[in-house]
Write an enzyme that holds these catalytic residues in place. Structure first.
Site, PDB file in Angstrom:
ATOM      1  N   GLY A  14      -1.827  -3.322  -5.320  1.00 59.48           N
ATOM      2  CA  GLY A  14      -2.325  -4.495  -4.591  1.00 59.48           C
ATOM      3  C   GLY A  14      -3.623  -4.161  -3.871  1.00 59.48           C
ATOM      4  O   GLY A  14      -3.740  -3.099  -3.270  1.00 59.48           O
ATOM      5  N   VAL A  26     -16.358   7.456  -0.313  1.00 58.88           N
ATOM      6  CA  VAL A  26     -16.114   8.492  -1.332  1.00 58.88           C
ATOM      7  C   VAL A  26     -17.416   8.729  -2.114  1.00 58.88           C
ATOM      8  O   VAL A  26     -17.857   9.878  -2.303  1.00 58.88           O
ATOM      9  CB  VAL A  26     -14.982   8.049  -2.306  1.00 58.88           C
ATOM     10  CG1 VAL A  26     -14.932   8.949  -3.532  1.00 58.88           C
ATOM     11  CG2 VAL A  26     -13.634   8.020  -1.591  1.00 58.88           C
ATOM     12  N   GLY A 105      -1.436   2.263  -2.903  1.00 59.76           N
ATOM     13  CA  GLY A 105      -0.203   2.323  -2.124  1.00 59.76           C
ATOM     14  C   GLY A 105       0.839   3.220  -2.778  1.00 59.76           C
ATOM     15  O   GLY A 105       0.512   4.106  -3.581  1.00 59.76           O
ATOM     16  N   GLY A 107       3.233   2.882  -5.133  1.00 60.06           N
ATOM     17  CA  GLY A 107       3.358   2.966  -6.597  1.00 60.06           C
ATOM     18  C   GLY A 107       2.195   3.726  -7.208  1.00 60.06           C
ATOM     19  O   GLY A 107       2.372   4.550  -8.119  1.00 60.06           O
ATOM     20  N   ASP A 131       0.711  -2.733   3.374  1.00 65.29           N
ATOM     21  CA  ASP A 131       2.114  -2.551   3.777  1.00 65.29           C
ATOM     22  C   ASP A 131       2.328  -1.476   4.847  1.00 65.29           C
ATOM     23  O   ASP A 131       3.362  -1.469   5.517  1.00 65.29           O
ATOM     24  CB  ASP A 131       2.975  -2.185   2.558  1.00 65.29           C
ATOM     25  CG  ASP A 131       2.931  -3.242   1.472  1.00 65.29           C
ATOM     26  OD1 ASP A 131       2.583  -4.388   1.787  1.00 65.29           O
ATOM     27  OD2 ASP A 131       3.238  -2.913   0.314  1.00 65.29           O
ATOM     28  N   GLY A 174       4.841  -6.898   2.801  1.00 59.77           N
ATOM     29  CA  GLY A 174       5.218  -5.584   3.315  1.00 59.77           C
ATOM     30  C   GLY A 174       6.155  -4.858   2.368  1.00 59.77           C
ATOM     31  O   GLY A 174       6.594  -3.754   2.637  1.00 59.77           O
ATOM     32  N   GLY A 189       3.381 -13.108  19.921  1.00 61.41           N
ATOM     33  CA  GLY A 189       4.325 -13.625  20.914  1.00 61.41           C
ATOM     34  C   GLY A 189       5.476 -14.372  20.268  1.00 61.41           C
ATOM     35  O   GLY A 189       6.026 -15.325  20.843  1.00 61.41           O
ATOM     36  N   GLU A 191       9.298 -15.128  18.730  1.00 62.11           N
ATOM     37  CA  GLU A 191      10.596 -14.979  19.388  1.00 62.11           C
ATOM     38  C   GLU A 191      11.438 -13.874  18.737  1.00 62.11           C
ATOM     39  O   GLU A 191      12.329 -13.318  19.367  1.00 62.11           O
ATOM     40  CB  GLU A 191      11.361 -16.308  19.359  1.00 62.11           C
ATOM     41  CG  GLU A 191      10.958 -17.284  20.457  1.00 62.11           C
ATOM     42  CD  GLU A 191       9.500 -17.719  20.412  1.00 62.11           C
ATOM     43  OE1 GLU A 191       8.949 -17.872  19.297  1.00 62.11           O
ATOM     44  OE2 GLU A 191       8.901 -17.887  21.490  1.00 62.11           O
ATOM     45  N   ARG A 261      -3.762 -10.731   1.949  1.00 59.16           N
ATOM     46  CA  ARG A 261      -4.452  -9.590   1.332  1.00 59.16           C
ATOM     47  C   ARG A 261      -5.965  -9.751   1.316  1.00 59.16           C
ATOM     48  O   ARG A 261      -6.692  -8.801   1.017  1.00 59.16           O
ATOM     49  CB  ARG A 261      -3.935  -9.403  -0.098  1.00 59.16           C
ATOM     50  CG  ARG A 261      -2.563  -8.775  -0.165  1.00 59.16           C
ATOM     51  CD  ARG A 261      -2.519  -7.603  -1.116  1.00 59.16           C
ATOM     52  NE  ARG A 261      -2.895  -7.946  -2.452  1.00 59.16           N
ATOM     53  CZ  ARG A 261      -2.044  -8.124  -3.451  1.00 59.16           C
ATOM     54  NH1 ARG A 261      -0.756  -7.985  -3.258  1.00 59.16           N
ATOM     55  NH2 ARG A 261      -2.484  -8.419  -4.639  1.00 59.16           N
TER      56      ARG A 261
END
Ligand code: F6P
Length: 328
Positions: A14, A26, A105, A107, A131, A174, A189, A191, A261
């Site tokens: 992703g 890089v 990520g 994977g 994530d 995530g 904020g 709940e 994303r």
């Protein structure tokens, strides 16, 4: 130790805001050390299909502020096969590529680890995913931007939730990690947050309802991780349960999806990406191989790729207490 004259860089899995800042770092760090840089398009598929382009310093000009990845990305099925990895390796040999930098990520770094196990090739992984689920690094590239995007959306949802006295279940990405859900809940904020790491015997929904939040407030927002265990989980699942078990409440669902994303990377992600990209070349020059470069307590760290992908990154339990106390 073999001298590294040519490196290849790719983005995989992703996309994440800040990947371009990382490619830039890089590329320019490698050129600074007189290395040749090959940009590989479409992740591991590009290694297999030889989608290579030599990068100069100007190839990455005007990219630090751009979301997505200029190298494109993919989740390569072919690279999961030994035949696919052999093609990828042969193309690297053919193009005299001495080392590979993989930005991605879990994977993608698992693929890198498998590749490094089969072929004698220095590989450096860089954590690029919204994530934040890679072990050994405090943060991954893209996480901070996604968090900010979610908070901006939840602020808007709160206006309408409040006007209509509604409970909103807002589902965030995530994969199987709750970092985005838990921290966006604190920052907006909200709940409550329902996350996979909170594996107590207590039903997180029942607990939220029993706290009587609705008695003292006229609307509620619950951040829900997309993770589904045994088919349970996600905002739809919890909304349906409330409709059945607590029909007195007016419930709505928002699934934020891929807008999480996109977008221009935050200053934090640009700096993180720049530091990690720079450090990946330093690591190669020190003779490091098959590590992920991460950040811990604001210091650059090297983590064996195997640990980064295999170990579960724990969520700080204090965050759960913070949300629960502050949302009373
Ligand atoms: O790993 C990044 C991520 O955005 C996850 O949060 C999500 O589960 C997945 O990718 C979605 O992947 P795709 O864009 O392929 O649907």
């Amino acid at each position: 130790m073999r001298e590294i004259k040519t490196i290849a860089v790719l983005t995989s899995g992703g996309d994440a805001p800040g990947m371009n800042a990382c490619i830039r770092a890089v590329t320019r760090s490698a050129i600074f050390h007189n290395m040749k840089v090959i940009g590989v398009y479409r992740g591991y598929d590009g290694l297999i299909n030889e989608e290579f382009q030599e990068f100069t310093s100007s190839s990455v000009s005007n990219t630090i502020q751009r979301g997505g990845t200029i190298l494109k990305t993919a989740r390569s099925k072919e690279f999961m096969t030994p035949e696919g990895r052999k093609k990828a390796y042969d193309n690297m040999v053919k193009n005299k590529i001495d080392a590979l930098i993989v930005i991605g990520g879990n994977g993608s770094l698992t693929g890198a680890q498998q590749f490094a196990r089969e072929y004698d090739l220095p590989i450096i992984g860089l954590p690029g995913t919204i994530d934040n689920d890679l072990y050994g690094t405090d943060h991954t590239i893209g996480y901070d931007t996604a968090l900010n995007t979610i908070v901006e959306c939840v602020d808007k949802i709160r206006d309408t939730a409040n006007s209509h006295d509604r409970i909103f279940f807002v589902e965030v990405m995530g994969r199987d990690a709750g970092f985005l859900a838990q921290n966006s809940a604190i920052a907006s904020g909200a709940e409550a947050a329902i996350i996979p790491e909170d594996k107590t015997d207590v039903d997180q929904l029942a607990e939220f309802i029993s706290r009587g939040v609705r008695k003292s407030k006229n609307s509620s927002i619950v951040l829900v991780s997309e993770s589904k265990h045994g088919g349970h989980g996600g905002a739809m699942y919890y909304a349906e349960r409330v409709r059945k078990e607590y029909p007195q409440y007016n419930v709505q669902v928002t699934i934020l999806g891929h807008l999480q994303r996109g977008g221009t990377p935050s200053a934090y992600d640009r700096i993180l990406a720049s530091r990690l990209g720079y450090a990946s070349i330093e690591a190669l020059m020190e003779g490091q191989r098959n590590i992920m470069v991460g950040i811990s307590n604001d210091e650059i760290v090297y983590v064996p790729i195997q640990r980064a992908v295999k170990m579960d990154k724990p969520i700080n339990k204090e965050l759960i207490d913070v949300l629960s106390v502050l949302s009373l």
